[in-house]
Design a protein around this motif. Structure first.
Motif, mmCIF file in Angstrom:
data_model
loop_
_atom_site.group_PDB
_atom_site.id
_atom_site.type_symbol
_atom_site.label_atom_id
_atom_site.label_comp_id
_atom_site.label_asym_id
_atom_site.label_seq_id
_atom_site.Cartn_x
_atom_site.Cartn_y
_atom_site.Cartn_z
ATOM 1 N N GLU A 49 37.512 40.987 31.063
ATOM 2 C CA GLU A 49 38.010 39.666 31.440
ATOM 3 C C GLU A 49 37.686 39.386 32.902
ATOM 4 O O GLU A 49 37.960 40.206 33.778
ATOM 5 N N ILE A 50 37.113 38.227 33.157
ATOM 6 C CA ILE A 50 36.776 37.779 34.502
ATOM 7 C C ILE A 50 37.881 36.828 34.957
ATOM 8 O O ILE A 50 38.224 35.886 34.241
ATOM 9 N N VAL A 51 38.413 37.063 36.149
ATOM 10 C CA VAL A 51 39.455 36.205 36.709
ATOM 11 C C VAL A 51 38.934 35.649 38.026
ATOM 12 O O VAL A 51 38.499 36.404 38.895
ATOM 13 N N TYR A 52 38.978 34.329 38.136
ATOM 14 C CA TYR A 52 38.524 33.679 39.363
ATOM 15 C C TYR A 52 39.727 33.396 40.244
ATOM 16 O O TYR A 52 40.777 33.002 39.759
ATOM 17 N N PHE A 112 34.783 37.358 42.022
ATOM 18 C CA PHE A 112 35.732 37.285 40.917
ATOM 19 C C PHE A 112 36.480 38.607 40.856
ATOM 20 O O PHE A 112 36.158 39.562 41.572
ATOM 21 N N TYR A 113 37.499 38.651 40.018
ATOM 22 C CA TYR A 113 38.322 39.851 39.864
ATOM 23 C C TYR A 113 38.253 40.338 38.429
ATOM 24 O O TYR A 113 38.089 39.556 37.490
ATOM 25 N N ILE A 114 38.385 41.637 38.290
ATOM 26 C CA ILE A 114 38.526 42.278 36.984
ATOM 27 C C ILE A 114 39.659 43.278 37.109
ATOM 28 O O ILE A 114 40.151 43.540 38.210
ATOM 29 N N SER A 115 40.060 43.844 35.996
ATOM 30 C CA SER A 115 41.057 44.918 36.011
ATOM 31 C C SER A 115 40.447 46.147 35.379
ATOM 32 O O SER A 115 39.695 46.048 34.396
ATOM 33 N N ASP A 116 40.780 47.313 35.937
ATOM 34 C CA ASP A 116 40.329 48.550 35.306
ATOM 35 C C ASP A 116 41.224 48.825 34.096
ATOM 36 O O ASP A 116 42.168 48.068 33.835
ATOM 37 N N ASN A 164 44.664 48.041 37.388
ATOM 38 C CA ASN A 164 44.387 47.864 38.818
ATOM 39 C C ASN A 164 43.412 46.712 39.022
ATOM 40 O O ASN A 164 42.414 46.595 38.310
ATOM 41 N N ARG A 165 43.674 45.908 40.028
ATOM 42 C CA ARG A 165 42.821 44.772 40.370
ATOM 43 C C ARG A 165 41.578 45.269 41.126
ATOM 44 O O ARG A 165 41.682 46.105 42.028
ATOM 45 N N ILE A 166 40.398 44.767 40.739
ATOM 46 C CA ILE A 166 39.128 45.100 41.385
ATOM 47 C C ILE A 166 38.421 43.778 41.690
ATOM 48 O O ILE A 166 38.264 42.944 40.803
#
Length: 122
Positions: A93-96, A106-110, A114-116
């Motif tokens: 999932e891509i989070v802007y 953009f952000y992703i989660s492992d 955890n936020r990356i």
């Protein structure tokens, strides 16, 4: 005292115990980071380490683990559009977030929540 800080050697994110397989699948297989061998004295503590350019990302085991949803590493990349498409094809999932002038990010989660951040400076 003269400033002797030279840069960042590594960043560590936490994970629950006994989840090294999931860490390897995400960080090595999905993101494409190179796993590096932990020193023997530290290997017995669990976790797994990865190389990112001249720096490292350590996934360490944390008792009473809680994912980091605000604090995060930001991984500097080239060809962010290709990386975004690759991650989407893997079901990540891509989070802007808020726009940052001069950057595409953009952000992703492992797998542990955890936020990356993934960022390319334009």
């Amino acid at each position: 005292m003269k400033n002797q800080f030279l840069g960042i050697d590594h960043v560590q994110v936490a994970a629950p115990a006994h989840h090294e397989v999931e860490a390897r699948q995400f960080y090595a297989e999905t993101l494409g980071l190179k796993e590096i061998t932990k020193p023997d004295r530290l290997a017995r503590n669990g976790g797994v380490w990865f190389e990112i350019g001249h720096q490292q990302l350590h996934v360490g085991v944390q008792k009473d683990f809680i994912p980091s949803q605000k604090a995060h590493p930001a991984l500097l990349v080239e060809n962010i559009s290709d990386i975004r498409r690759h991650l989407e094809s893997k079901g990540v999932e891509i989070v802007y977030g808020d726009e940052l002038e001069g950057a595409d990010r953009f952000y992703i989660s492992d797998p542990f929540g955890n936020r990356i951040e993934i960022i390319e400076w334009l």
